[in-house]
Design a protein around this motif. Sequence first.
Motif, PDB file in Angstrom:
ATOM      1  N   VAL A   1       0.824  -1.222   0.000  1.00  0.00           N
ATOM      2  CA  VAL A   1       0.000   0.000   0.000  1.00  0.00           C
ATOM      3  C   VAL A   1       0.856   1.269   0.000  1.00  0.00           C
ATOM      4  O   VAL A   1       0.666   2.155  -0.846  1.00  0.00           O
ATOM      5  CB  VAL A   1      -0.974  -0.019   1.199  1.00  0.00           C
ATOM      6  N   PRO A   2       1.835   1.434   0.909  1.00  0.00           N
ATOM      7  CA  PRO A   2       2.675   2.640   0.837  1.00  0.00           C
ATOM      8  C   PRO A   2       3.554   2.681  -0.403  1.00  0.00           C
ATOM      9  O   PRO A   2       3.898   3.762  -0.883  1.00  0.00           O
ATOM     10  CB  PRO A   2       3.529   2.555   2.113  1.00  0.00           C
TER      11      PRO A   2
ATOM     12  N   LEU B   1       2.518   6.803  -7.094  1.00  0.00           N
ATOM     13  CA  LEU B   1       1.522   7.800  -7.502  1.00  0.00           C
ATOM     14  C   LEU B   1       1.977   9.215  -7.133  1.00  0.00           C
ATOM     15  O   LEU B   1       1.715  10.169  -7.883  1.00  0.00           O
ATOM     16  CB  LEU B   1       0.172   7.479  -6.847  1.00  0.00           C
ATOM     17  N   ASP B   2       2.652   9.362  -6.009  1.00  0.00           N
ATOM     18  CA  ASP B   2       3.161  10.684  -5.613  1.00  0.00           C
ATOM     19  C   ASP B   2       4.239  11.164  -6.589  1.00  0.00           C
ATOM     20  O   ASP B   2       4.300  12.358  -6.921  1.00  0.00           O
ATOM     21  CB  ASP B   2       3.735  10.624  -4.199  1.00  0.00           C
TER      22      ASP B   2
ATOM     23  N   GLU C   1       2.680   1.674  -3.436  1.00  0.00           N
ATOM     24  CA  GLU C   1       1.834   2.218  -4.504  1.00  0.00           C
ATOM     25  C   GLU C   1       1.654   3.727  -4.344  1.00  0.00           C
ATOM     26  O   GLU C   1       1.701   4.476  -5.319  1.00  0.00           O
ATOM     27  CB  GLU C   1       0.473   1.522  -4.495  1.00  0.00           C
ATOM     28  N   LYS C   2       1.465   4.176  -3.133  1.00  0.00           N
ATOM     29  CA  LYS C   2       1.316   5.621  -2.879  1.00  0.00           C
ATOM     30  C   LYS C   2       2.574   6.375  -3.296  1.00  0.00           C
ATOM     31  O   LYS C   2       2.496   7.472  -3.862  1.00  0.00           O
ATOM     32  CB  LYS C   2       1.022   5.861  -1.401  1.00  0.00           C
TER      33      LYS C   2
END
Length: 278
Positions: free
Chosen positions: A209-210, A216-217, A212-213
């Motif tokens: 999860v982090p 995207l960032d 993927e973030k």
Amino acid sequence: SPQSRSSAASDVYKRQGWDHSSVASDVFVKNRELNIFGSAEQIAFIDELLGLVDEVAEEYRGELGQVEAKFSFPAIFLKRFIGHQHSNIHGLERKYSVSVAYEKRHVNDEAYACTYLTELRFRGLKDNIIKACAEIRSLVRSLVVRRVYFTRNEVKVILGNLNLVKREIFPAEFRVNREPLLKELNHPFYHLYYKEKEVAIVGKEEEVVPAEKLLLDLIAKDRAKNGPPYLSVHYLWPSGFKLQLTRIKKDIEAEFPRCKLIYHDAAPPRKNVTVTLT
């Protein structure tokens, strides 16, 4: 004297387990009596030799209890199972006293489908292999694959920060699908291509999860700095007017240097030329 030498030899054999008096009544046990006469040095040599024989026999008995087995699981998880500098696989071998062989051709950054399997080969005691396989199965069940799709330019942004990405998401893994980016869609009217690249993130849920973030960032920061990504618009053009497209393409690309006009012939069952302005 011969008597004293015989007594010394008898003492040696008793220490090595050659005294079968306790099982002499068992007719199914085959016993052999061995008498050796010699000097103290020779008896000591025999003592050492018999000790080596016992060690070899013990190893042989261990070999008789060893078996070979195979275990399959998704190839995309193989690198995670092996671990950084083989730490996981070596730890498993030491813990369960087994040897593990894996398919080296699957140790790469390919974004395999979860249905594509790799195989491990075990050698060791049966019970130990069962325990080792149970531990691997538990690891595999804890892992997930998150597949995210990016445009070609977005993938370039990510690859440009690859060292940062790998460092920040570790121990999760980052994979890019190696299939050609331009793959034709099965569309009844338009001649279109997939223009997105598949990126796979491999790890436990709390790692993925982090990760993927973070990706995207990176894309969001690039868009804020360099503007929105390229867009594509598609049109259908009558096949009978295809020759006019050459002139239109030349005029558009001359007036707008950053634009490209691409057209594709009509292939059955399509009846019109597909024109793409990007």
